[in-house]
Design a protein around this motif. Structure first.
Motif, short mmCIF file in Angstrom:
data_model
loop_
_atom_site.label_atom_id
_atom_site.label_comp_id
_atom_site.label_asym_id
_atom_site.label_seq_id
_atom_site.Cartn_x
_atom_site.Cartn_y
_atom_site.Cartn_z
N PHE A 1 0.82 -1.22 0.00
CA PHE A 1 0.00 0.00 0.00
C PHE A 1 0.85 1.27 0.00
CE2 PHE A 1 -2.83 -3.02 2.41
CZ PHE A 1 -3.73 -3.21 1.37
N GLY A 2 2.16 1.12 0.24
CA GLY A 2 3.01 2.30 0.36
C GLY A 2 2.76 2.97 1.71
N ASP A 3 3.00 4.28 1.76
CA ASP A 3 2.74 4.98 3.02
C ASP A 3 1.26 5.35 3.11
OD1 ASP A 3 2.66 8.27 2.47
OD2 ASP A 3 3.68 7.08 0.93
N LEU A 4 0.81 5.60 4.32
CA LEU A 4 -0.61 5.85 4.58
C LEU A 4 -1.13 7.04 3.78
CD1 LEU A 4 -3.22 5.28 6.14
CD2 LEU A 4 -2.33 6.73 7.97
N ARG A 5 -0.44 8.14 3.81
CA ARG A 5 -0.91 9.35 3.11
C ARG A 5 -1.10 9.10 1.61
NH1 ARG A 5 -0.14 14.52 5.07
NH2 ARG A 5 -1.10 16.00 3.69
N SER A 6 -0.10 8.48 0.99
CA SER A 6 -0.19 8.20 -0.45
C SER A 6 -1.35 7.26 -0.75
CB SER A 6 1.11 7.58 -0.97
OG SER A 6 2.17 8.47 -0.81
N TYR A 7 -1.53 6.27 0.10
CA TYR A 7 -2.62 5.31 -0.11
C TYR A 7 -3.98 6.00 0.01
CZ TYR A 7 -5.44 1.09 0.20
OH TYR A 7 -6.40 0.12 -0.02
N MET A 8 -4.12 6.85 1.01
CA MET A 8 -5.40 7.54 1.19
C MET A 8 -5.69 8.49 0.02
SD MET A 8 -5.61 8.22 5.33
CE MET A 8 -5.72 9.93 5.03
N GLU A 9 -4.65 9.04 -0.57
CA GLU A 9 -4.83 9.98 -1.68
C GLU A 9 -4.88 9.29 -3.04
OE1 GLU A 9 -1.62 12.75 -1.11
OE2 GLU A 9 -2.60 13.67 0.65
N SER A 10 -4.66 7.98 -3.07
CA SER A 10 -4.71 7.25 -4.34
C SER A 10 -6.14 7.24 -4.87
CB SER A 10 -4.16 5.83 -4.16
OG SER A 10 -5.02 5.07 -3.33
N PRO A 11 -6.28 7.11 -6.19
CA PRO A 11 -7.63 7.11 -6.77
C PRO A 11 -8.48 5.96 -6.22
CG PRO A 11 -5.94 7.19 -8.48
CD PRO A 11 -5.23 6.94 -7.19
N PRO A 12 -9.80 6.17 -6.20
CA PRO A 12 -10.69 5.11 -5.72
C PRO A 12 -10.63 3.89 -6.63
CG PRO A 12 -11.92 7.11 -6.28
CD PRO A 12 -10.50 7.36 -6.60
N ASN A 13 -10.96 2.76 -6.06
CA ASN A 13 -11.11 1.52 -6.83
C ASN A 13 -12.45 1.59 -7.54
OD1 ASN A 13 -11.45 -1.04 -7.83
ND2 ASN A 13 -11.40 -2.06 -5.83
N LYS A 14 -12.45 1.98 -8.79
CA LYS A 14 -13.70 2.20 -9.53
C LYS A 14 -14.38 0.90 -9.93
CE LYS A 14 -12.66 6.82 -10.79
NZ LYS A 14 -12.78 7.90 -11.71
N LYS A 15 -13.75 -0.23 -9.64
CA LYS A 15 -14.37 -1.53 -9.90
C LYS A 15 -15.09 -2.06 -8.66
CE LYS A 15 -11.13 -2.77 -13.51
NZ LYS A 15 -10.08 -3.67 -13.96
N ASN A 16 -14.92 -1.35 -7.53
CA ASN A 16 -15.57 -1.75 -6.28
C ASN A 16 -17.08 -1.63 -6.44
OD1 ASN A 16 -16.85 -0.77 -3.61
ND2 ASN A 16 -15.01 -1.86 -2.98
#
Length: 165
Positions: free
Chosen positions: A64-79
């Motif tokens: 997931f990398g670091d928390l901040r980067s993960y939270m700012e990553s684009p949403p999973n649009k297949k969810n």
């Protein structure tokens, strides 16, 4: 019988679920015109951030990398919940639909986290899952209250008044 998860597998699932929920609530809040509903959805998004941080603190994987980067990553649009929300955005009743989707999602999280917590040996991590279950139950009630408000139903706190009259 369900699969038994290691602590790290359970945390990974929980991190992904919390990120999906956070993205869902942020998107739902962004398209909601009703100010009260928007505030509820923003509050829920922020609480999901807290859950995400709690799980992230104990996760040892690095994908997931670091928390901040993960939270700012684009949403999973297949969810599935995100797709359902995007479909509802095109309808006039998207606030109602968003809350209906949120109710189903919170209920599923309660069930999943309850099952995961049951098999976790580490008492600290189990306690985190149990705390998130309680908070998620509160989310469910908050969403249910807002749903009743949007649908102009009798609010839980007013039920005695209307039943007696």
């Amino acid at each position: 019988m369900g699969k038994e998860y290691t602590v790290q597998e359970a945390l990974k699932l929980a991190i992904q679920a919390e990120k999906d929920s956070m993205d869902f609530y942020r998107r739902a809040a962004a398209v909601t015109k009703n100010e009260r509903a928007r505030k509820v959805l923003e509050l829920l998004a922020n609480e999901e951030v807290g859950h995400l941080k709690s799980f992230f603190d104990h996760y040892k994987g690095g994908e997931f990398g670091d928390l901040r980067s993960y939270m700012e990553s684009p949403p999973n649009k297949k969810n599935a919940i995100f797709l359902a929300l995007e479909k509802a955005v095109d309808e006039d009743t998207h606030e109602q639909k968003a809350l209906e989707i949120a109710l189903k999602e919170e209920k599923a999280c309660i069930e999943q986290y309850t099952l995961l917590a049951k098999d976790i040996v580490d008492p600290l991590v189990r306690k985190i899952f149990e705390q998130v279950v309680k908070e998620t139950q509160n989310h469910y009630e908050m969403i249910e209250d807002e749903y009743m408000h949007i649908m102009t139903m009798v609010h839980r706190s007013d039920q005695d008044i209307y039943v007696r009259e």
